[in-house]
Design a protein around this motif. Structure first.
Motif, PDB file in Angstrom:
ATOM      1  N   PHE A   1    -106.739 -11.548  20.094  1.00  0.00           N
ATOM      2  CA  PHE A   1    -106.320 -11.753  18.708  1.00  0.00           C
ATOM      3  C   PHE A   1    -104.839 -11.457  18.572  1.00  0.00           C
TER       4      PHE A   1
ATOM      5  N   THR B   1    -102.162  -9.973  16.312  1.00  0.00           N
ATOM      6  CA  THR B   1    -102.107  -9.123  15.124  1.00  0.00           C
ATOM      7  C   THR B   1    -100.682  -8.648  14.911  1.00  0.00           C
TER       8      THR B   1
ATOM      9  N   ALA C   1    -109.510  -8.269  23.159  1.00  0.00           N
ATOM     10  CA  ALA C   1    -110.762  -7.605  22.784  1.00  0.00           C
ATOM     11  C   ALA C   1    -111.840  -7.798  23.844  1.00  0.00           C
TER      12      ALA C   1
ATOM     13  N   SER D   1    -117.472   2.552  20.528  1.00  0.00           N
ATOM     14  CA  SER D   1    -117.008   1.766  19.387  1.00  0.00           C
ATOM     15  C   SER D   1    -115.652   1.143  19.685  1.00  0.00           C
ATOM     16  N   GLY D   2    -115.512  -0.116  19.349  1.00  0.00           N
ATOM     17  CA  GLY D   2    -114.219  -0.776  19.519  1.00  0.00           C
ATOM     18  C   GLY D   2    -113.989  -1.367  20.888  1.00  0.00           C
ATOM     19  N   CYS D   3    -115.001  -1.350  21.767  1.00  0.00           N
ATOM     20  CA  CYS D   3    -114.762  -1.858  23.109  1.00  0.00           C
ATOM     21  C   CYS D   3    -114.939  -3.365  23.199  1.00  0.00           C
ATOM     22  N   GLY D   4    -115.304  -3.996  22.110  1.00  0.00           N
ATOM     23  CA  GLY D   4    -115.344  -5.463  22.102  1.00  0.00           C
ATOM     24  C   GLY D   4    -116.735  -6.069  22.110  1.00  0.00           C
ATOM     25  N   LYS D   5    -117.755  -5.267  21.904  1.00  0.00           N
ATOM     26  CA  LYS D   5    -119.125  -5.776  21.958  1.00  0.00           C
ATOM     27  C   LYS D   5    -119.379  -6.819  20.872  1.00  0.00           C
ATOM     28  N   SER D   6    -118.994  -6.484  19.669  1.00  0.00           N
ATOM     29  CA  SER D   6    -119.263  -7.420  18.581  1.00  0.00           C
ATOM     30  C   SER D   6    -118.457  -8.704  18.738  1.00  0.00           C
ATOM     31  N   VAL D   7    -117.210  -8.552  19.138  1.00  0.00           N
ATOM     32  CA  VAL D   7    -116.385  -9.739  19.337  1.00  0.00           C
ATOM     33  C   VAL D   7    -117.044 -10.643  20.369  1.00  0.00           C
TER      34      VAL D   7
ATOM     35  N   GLU E   1    -126.338  -4.222  17.166  1.00  0.00           N
ATOM     36  CA  GLU E   1    -126.693  -2.936  16.555  1.00  0.00           C
ATOM     37  C   GLU E   1    -127.655  -3.126  15.384  1.00  0.00           C
TER      38      GLU E   1
ATOM     39  N   HIS F   1    -125.911   1.517  20.439  1.00  0.00           N
ATOM     40  CA  HIS F   1    -125.367   2.807  20.863  1.00  0.00           C
ATOM     41  C   HIS F   1    -126.489   3.734  21.291  1.00  0.00           C
TER      42      HIS F   1
ATOM     43  N   PRO G   1    -111.226  -4.041  11.686  1.00  0.00           N
ATOM     44  CA  PRO G   1    -111.401  -2.794  12.427  1.00  0.00           C
ATOM     45  C   PRO G   1    -110.130  -2.325  13.138  1.00  0.00           C
ATOM     46  N   ALA G   2    -109.786  -1.102  12.919  1.00  0.00           N
ATOM     47  CA  ALA G   2    -108.503  -0.624  13.401  1.00  0.00           C
ATOM     48  C   ALA G   2    -108.354  -0.873  14.897  1.00  0.00           C
TER      49      ALA G   2
ATOM     50  N   THR H   1    -107.843  -0.043  18.352  1.00  0.00           N
ATOM     51  CA  THR H   1    -108.076   1.259  18.962  1.00  0.00           C
ATOM     52  C   THR H   1    -106.793   1.797  19.579  1.00  0.00           C
TER      53      THR H   1
HETATM   54  N1  ATP Z   1    -110.295 -10.707  13.806  1.00  0.00           N
HETATM   55  C1  ATP Z   1    -109.733  -9.737  14.521  1.00  0.00           C
HETATM   56  N2  ATP Z   1    -108.398  -9.632  14.568  1.00  0.00           N
HETATM   57  C2  ATP Z   1    -107.815  -8.660  15.297  1.00  0.00           C
HETATM   58  N3  ATP Z   1    -108.468  -7.735  16.023  1.00  0.00           N
HETATM   59  C3  ATP Z   1    -109.802  -7.781  16.018  1.00  0.00           C
HETATM   60  C4  ATP Z   1    -110.506  -8.782  15.261  1.00  0.00           C
HETATM   61  N4  ATP Z   1    -111.820  -8.580  15.437  1.00  0.00           N
HETATM   62  C5  ATP Z   1    -111.942  -7.506  16.254  1.00  0.00           C
HETATM   63  N5  ATP Z   1    -110.723  -7.035  16.608  1.00  0.00           N
HETATM   64  C6  ATP Z   1    -110.451  -5.908  17.518  1.00  0.00           C
HETATM   65  O1  ATP Z   1    -111.220  -6.086  18.656  1.00  0.00           O
HETATM   66  C7  ATP Z   1    -111.682  -4.838  19.154  1.00  0.00           C
HETATM   67  C8  ATP Z   1    -113.138  -4.887  19.441  1.00  0.00           C
HETATM   68  O2  ATP Z   1    -113.867  -4.868  18.235  1.00  0.00           O
HETATM   69  P1  ATP Z   1    -115.458  -4.953  18.180  1.00  0.00           P
HETATM   70  O3  ATP Z   1    -115.818  -5.093  16.748  1.00  0.00           O
HETATM   71  O4  ATP Z   1    -115.936  -5.992  19.100  1.00  0.00           O
HETATM   72  O5  ATP Z   1    -115.912  -3.539  18.698  1.00  0.00           O
HETATM   73  P2  ATP Z   1    -117.391  -3.044  18.934  1.00  0.00           P
HETATM   74  O6  ATP Z   1    -117.502  -2.776  20.374  1.00  0.00           O
HETATM   75  O7  ATP Z   1    -118.355  -3.975  18.326  1.00  0.00           O
HETATM   76  O8  ATP Z   1    -117.388  -1.682  18.156  1.00  0.00           O
HETATM   77  P3  ATP Z   1    -118.554  -1.036  17.251  1.00  0.00           P
HETATM   78  O9  ATP Z   1    -119.442  -0.340  18.199  1.00  0.00           O
HETATM   79  O10 ATP Z   1    -117.807  -0.099  16.392  1.00  0.00           O
HETATM   80  O11 ATP Z   1    -119.213  -2.138  16.516  1.00  0.00           O
HETATM   81  C9  ATP Z   1    -111.299  -3.806  18.131  1.00  0.00           C
HETATM   82  O12 ATP Z   1    -110.192  -3.095  18.624  1.00  0.00           O
HETATM   83  C10 ATP Z   1    -110.896  -4.606  16.925  1.00  0.00           C
HETATM   84  O13 ATP Z   1    -109.837  -3.979  16.262  1.00  0.00           O
END
Ligand code: ATP
Ligand code: MG
Lengths: 326, 346, 346
Positions: free
Chosen positions: B15, B17, B24, B44-50, B181, B214, C19-20, C22
């Motif tokens: 992404f 930003t 991600a 959290s934040g390791c990119g799973k949702s992305v 999740e 988690h 999401p911030a 990281t």
């Molecule tokens: N649209 C976006 N633009 C910029 N950065 C993004 C965007 N979407 C996600 N990110 C970044 O990508 C990284 C991964 O986010 P993600 O939501 O995949 O984490 P996660 O592993 O699902 O965490 P959680 O367990 O908290 O859900 C984060 O650092 C987030 O800030």
């Protein structure tokens, strides 16, 4: 639901009372000097002032003054000491004109705001979005009376001279019963002039709402369902983004219909409720202004109540709360 | 088992930003077989949702760029056009989300939301679709489904909403269900019910599931395979037993640190590990876990690939320590990386 | 407005809050510094801010221009005078009553009005009045709005009830009607507020009227913020230490709502200027012969057929000023608090 309506109506009555008190204070108590002299307008005679003093009870205690003022207003006895005309009757004459202006403009500005808001949100950050943003900012920076005067002069008057026929008429109002087409024709420019500001404002609000809504989880769900972009946009994003805009729209519509379109009415000489007050300003003829102010605020309060009730009927979440309390 | 159902290779998502380029997802590869439950765990934040969103072709914001390949059977998802993505979403791959409170449209009736999905893909009448919606709601355990289909989301409890989400996801018999999740926002008892429901669906319908969570207890209960994700990369992939009894990456030890071995107590959530994961903007070269890892050495600054270092092709990891050293070190500090400090904090 | 930097900036704007990132780079920066940094990037908006400053400066120089360039004051009639244009002597106001148009020279640069007064001179003096009213009333609104919002939000209970109801009632009046009501009722006798005595024709009347009208627009959001701030830990802590209410409001809460006040300020000035113009146009604001852009437009519109410049010129100045404030104000809002909902009527 019934209890919600009753509660809402009760609070409306309270606010209406408070509004009437404030209006009374503004005209009869807050300013310096003899209220009877002010009521009389610019060049009063001593006998006039004396008569007004008695009629309005300005020599009596303040609550009696309030009661007298309200009685004069609500029994339709208040007259303008400048024109000698009955104030309430004059207001009623303006009502259909003001309504025609307000309703048409409200529809116009909502349609354009939705179209432009959608367009910008879809192209957020692009050239057309930036361009629309510039136009919107110019729109909200434009004094409506100036814009209206220029439109009236150049589109209504000069253009007709150039074309040899009236593409747009140069101000004035024609009764609907007299000629529906002329009625419409005479309202086009006022509708546009009045809408410009609102289109500018609403399209930006809607754009922001849409962009915000697009990040909502349920929009993600909708996309994950395999819906077409169009369907996601119209059924999920737009529908939810419009909810707050519709509230705003109701509020602004109430203001416009309650005499807030005074400037547009005046430049296009529509002779609506607002213009009635505007025309009284020059002579500092207070009774019309007092009555229109009260009329406007009453309308806003009343309309807000109606919106709240309609809203409760429409939005399932509010309906539930109302049902809970019943 | 033959051809895998879903093949992800070298998937990268970044992404743009204000702060820079966020990487991600950074070179993720894995397969998913029919009827399999693959669990993805990580901080959290390791990119799973992305990653999950990208699998569905939902990472479409203009500031994202995606490379690599995601193949569902014959279909390539990366770079696919809208029409083919649409025919996959909901139809062949469905997704449920973390927050059932906000994942349903607040102003649309539950039943209508399911009907909408069915009718987006199948040429059926409204009433036929509604019949199916009621059937599904009933099947996922919504009581009095016929009446409840007319309710709005706010009239449902959290657990019921998640059931409705699952009913919606299942409405077209997808091959893959991605659950991001799905229980995090729910009460413990409700969590168990939802997981049971997912297990049942997996067993009875042969539904392949990618489960992001988690909760190691959930993983132990339902997953066949587990992938551990760290800072945008997979650092270890293993069968359930492989990960629980022979975790090869120090990060996995840390995650598992809170899982008691013998006393049989129910496993808790992922352990907290001392320190912060690296920024996804310009992540460090070499092993990304290096800075938090007590066992790091010079070679960790060089490239580290995900390879089957312990000989088992089904159990690759990204740690350069010799396998024997891993097993010893793991025993020595009982796999509790940084746990003493983290335990004090949590 | 349309520089590439601007476009890229707005590209990013919508994505700067998910999401911030990281461990990202922005964490350590205070909100004010961050806002200043964002603001600096918005060249277009800064340019408009500069335009406003220049407009203010030019209007402040009105007496200098009147003395040195135009050689005529704002109230001086030249009904029977003549002026030399291109070597020819021309009547300032023709026998048909039509005033001279723009001469593009020192005297009567922008022509004369119906009373033979120098339009350019009046434009600057009128601008001085319009700007004075706009800025002064916005300052008063800000102070009153802060006081009301802070008191209502902090003390809650009956203080809040009384103040909030008062705001609701003021809010119920259409802005322009309230302006006319106050404007006309105060125009004759003026106002005695304790020791302050304002006479009818004074500029203080429109300043006061406009300031009062806009108080609810600021007080309401401030109150909302204070309501949630007072529950915050740092406020609780200060309270627990026995800090007095007023000191607590001033030292703990006020600094946290200042950004909202700051976001509103340019927009308040813009709307106050517009409202002043509207009231003056209707005759309920600045009283002639005192010039303001509103009164000038009023006079101009009455002569729009024969001398359209009289209406166009002050209108253009007005639009330019308000536009500059709106563009600048929007950038301030987006830099300080992108989510803020600002709504002011005029
Ligand atoms: N649209 C976006 N633009 C910029 N950065 C993004 C965007 N979407 C996600 N990110 C970044 O990508 C990284 C991964 O986010 P993600 O939501 O995949 O984490 P996660 O592993 O699902 O965490 P959680 O367990 O908290 O859900 C984060 O650092 C987030 O800030
Ligand atoms: Mg996530």
């Amino acid at each position: 639901m019934t209890r919600f309506i009753i509660k809402r109506l009760a609070s409306m009555v309270l606010v209406l009372f408070a509004v009437s008190v404030i209006t009374f204070l503004i005209f009869n108590v807050i300013p310096n000097g003899d209220p009877a002299v002010r009521m009389a307008g610019k060049q009063p005679t001593e006998t006039q002032v004396q008569a007004i003093r008695e009629e309005w009870g300005f020599d009596k205690p303040i609550y009696v003054q309030y009661a007298t003022t309200m009685k004069l207003l609500f029994t339709g006895q208040m007259v303008s000491y400048f024109s000698q005309l009955n104030v309430v009757e004059e207001i009623w004459k303006g009502v259909p004109r003001t309504f025609a202006l307000a309703i048409g403009a409200a529809i116009l500005w909502m349609i354009f705001a939705i179209a432009l808001g959608l367009w910008s949100a879809m192209r957020a950050g692009g050239i057309s979005d930036n361009l629309l943003n510039v136009f919107a900012l110019i729109g909200i920076s434009m004094p409506v009376f100036w814009l209206g005067a220029l439109m009236n002069q150049y589109l209504g008057f000069e253009l007709s001279n150039v074309l040899g026929f009236e593409l747009f008429p140069n101000g004035g109002y024609v009764e609907f019963s007299e000629s529906p087409w002329q009625w419409f024709h005479h309202l086009i420019l006022p509708w546009i002039a009045l809408s410009v500001l609102f289109i500018g404002f609403y399209s930006r609000v809607l754009r922001a709402n849409i962009i915000e809504t697009m990040d909502e989880d349920y929009v993600r769900t909708a996309r994950a369902k395999g819906l077409s972009d169009r369907r996601v946009l119209l059924h999920h994003v737009l529908r939810n983004s419009l909810i707050p805009v519709v509230t705003l729209w109701g509020l602004d519509f109430a203001v416009v219909i309650g005499g807030g379109a005074i400037l547009t009415e005046t430049v296009f000489n529509l002779q609506g409720v607002g213009q009635y007050a505007a025309d009284a300003i020059g002579q500092l003829d207070q009774p019309p202004i007092l009555a229109v102010t009260m009329f406007g605020a009453f309308f806003v309060v009343f309309f807000n109540t109606v919106i709240d009730i309609v809203y409760a009927a429409l939005d399932p979440r509010i309906r539930l709360e109302a049902g809970d309390s019943a | 088992m033959g051809e895998p159902l879903l093949t992800v290779s070298d998937l990268r998502v970044s992404f743009r930003t204000e702060g820079g380029l966020v990487q991600a997802v950074d070179g993720v590869s894995f397969d998913l077989d029919r009827g399999e439950v693959l669990s993805i765990v990580g901080e959290s934040g390791c990119g799973k949702s992305v990653m999950a969103m990208t699998l569905m072709g939902l990472t479409a914001s203009r500031n994202a760029s995606i490379s690599g390949s995601i193949r569902l059977g014959e279909t390539e998802i990366v770079g696919a056009d809208d029409d083919s993505l649409r025919s996959i979403r909901g139809e062949r791959m469905a997704m449920i989300f973390q927050n059932p409170m906000s994942s349903l449209n607040p102003v649309q009736r539950i039943g209508d939301q399911i009907v909408e999905q069915i009718r987006a893909h199948r040429d059926v009448s409204k009433s036929e679709a509604m019949e199916r919606a009621v059937y599904l709601l009933n099947a996922v355990g919504v009581p009095d489904a016929k009446a409840r289909a007319r309710a709005y989301p706010h009239e449902f409890s959290g657990g019921m909403r998640q059931r409705a989400m699952i009913a919606m996801a299942l409405s077209l018999d997808p091959e893959v269900l991605i659950a991001d999740e799905p229980t995090t926002a729910l009460d413990v008892t409700i969590q168990a019910q939802i997981i049971d429901l997912l297990m049942e669906l997996n067993r009875e319908m042969g539904l392949a599931v990618i489960l992001i969570t988690h909760d190691l207890g959930v993983v132990a209960e339902i997953a066949n395979r587990v992938a551990v994700m760290y800072a945008g990369q997979l650092v270890e992939e293993a069968s359930l037993d492989g990960l629980f009894y022979d975790p090869l990456h120090p990060y996995s030890w840390g995650l598992l640190g809170s899982v008691p071995r013998v006393d049989g107590e129910r496993p808790k959530r992922l352990a907290q590990i001392k320190g912060q994961p690296p920024s996804l903007i310009d992540p460090p070269k070499g092993c990304r876990f290096r800075e938090r890892c007590p066992h790091a050495f010079e070679a960790c600054e060089g490239p580290v690939a995900l390879e089957p270092r312990a000989g088992d092709p089904g159990h690759p990891d990204r740690c350069l320590l010799p396998v024997e050293a891993k097993r010893d070190l793991r025993k020595l500090d009982s796999g509790r990386i940084g746990l003493e400090e983290a335990g004090a904090g949590s | 407005m349309n520089t590439a930097a601007d476009r890229a900036e707005s590209d990013l704007q919508e994505f700067d809050s998910p999401p911030a990132v990281t461990g990202g780079g922005e964490a350590g920066i205070g909100p004010w510094r961050l806002a200043a940094r964002r603001m600096r990037r918005r060249r277009g908006a800064l340019a408009f801010g500069l335009i406003f400053v220049v407009l203010v400066a030019v209007c402040l120089l009105a007496p200098v221009y009147a003395d040195l360039v135009a050689g005529s004051g704002p109230y001086e009639n030249h009904l029977t005078d003549q002026v030399t244009v291109d070597g020819q002597s021309v009547n300032v106001v023709g026998y048909d009553g039509i005033p001279i148009g723009p001469t593009w020279q020192g005297e009567f640069l922008l022509g004369a009005d119906g009373n033979g007064r120098d339009v350019a001179v009046r434009l600057l003096y009128g601008g001085r009045n319009s700007l004075l009213i706009g800025i002064a009333s916005a300052i008063i609104t800000t102070i009153l709005g802060l006081i009301v919002g802070l008191l209502a939000g902090y003390f809650r209970g009956w203080t809040d009830s009384v103040l909030s109801r008062l705001m609701d009632i003021l809010w119920a009046f259409p802005v322009i009607l309230l302006g006319i009501a106050l404007g006309t009722s105060l125009a004759l006798g003026g106002l005695a507020l304790g020791p302050i005595d304002i006479s009818g024709g004074s500029l203080a009347i429109p300043i006061f009227v406009i300031a009062i009208i806009y108080v609810p627009y600021l007080a309401r959001p401030i109150r909302g913020e204070v309501l949630s701030l007072r529950e915050k830990e740092f406020v609780e802590a200060a309270r627990a230490q026995g800090m007095g209410s007023l000191r607590l409001i001033a030292s703990e809460i006020l600094p946290n709502v200042l950004s909202t006040a700051l976001v509103f300020f340019p927009l308040l000035v813009a709307n106050a200027i517009l409202l002043e113009a509207a009231l003056s146009f209707l005759g309920a604001g600045v009283q002639p012969p005192e010039p303001s852009w509103g009164t000038m437009i009023d006079e101009g519109v009455q002569r729009i057929i024969t001398a359209p410049a009289l209406a166009i010129v002050p209108g253009v100045m007005l639009v330019l000023t308000v536009l500059a404030l709106n563009v600048f104000g929007e950038a301030v809002r987006e830099s300080l608090d992108p989510k803020a909902k600002v709504r002011i009527e005029h």
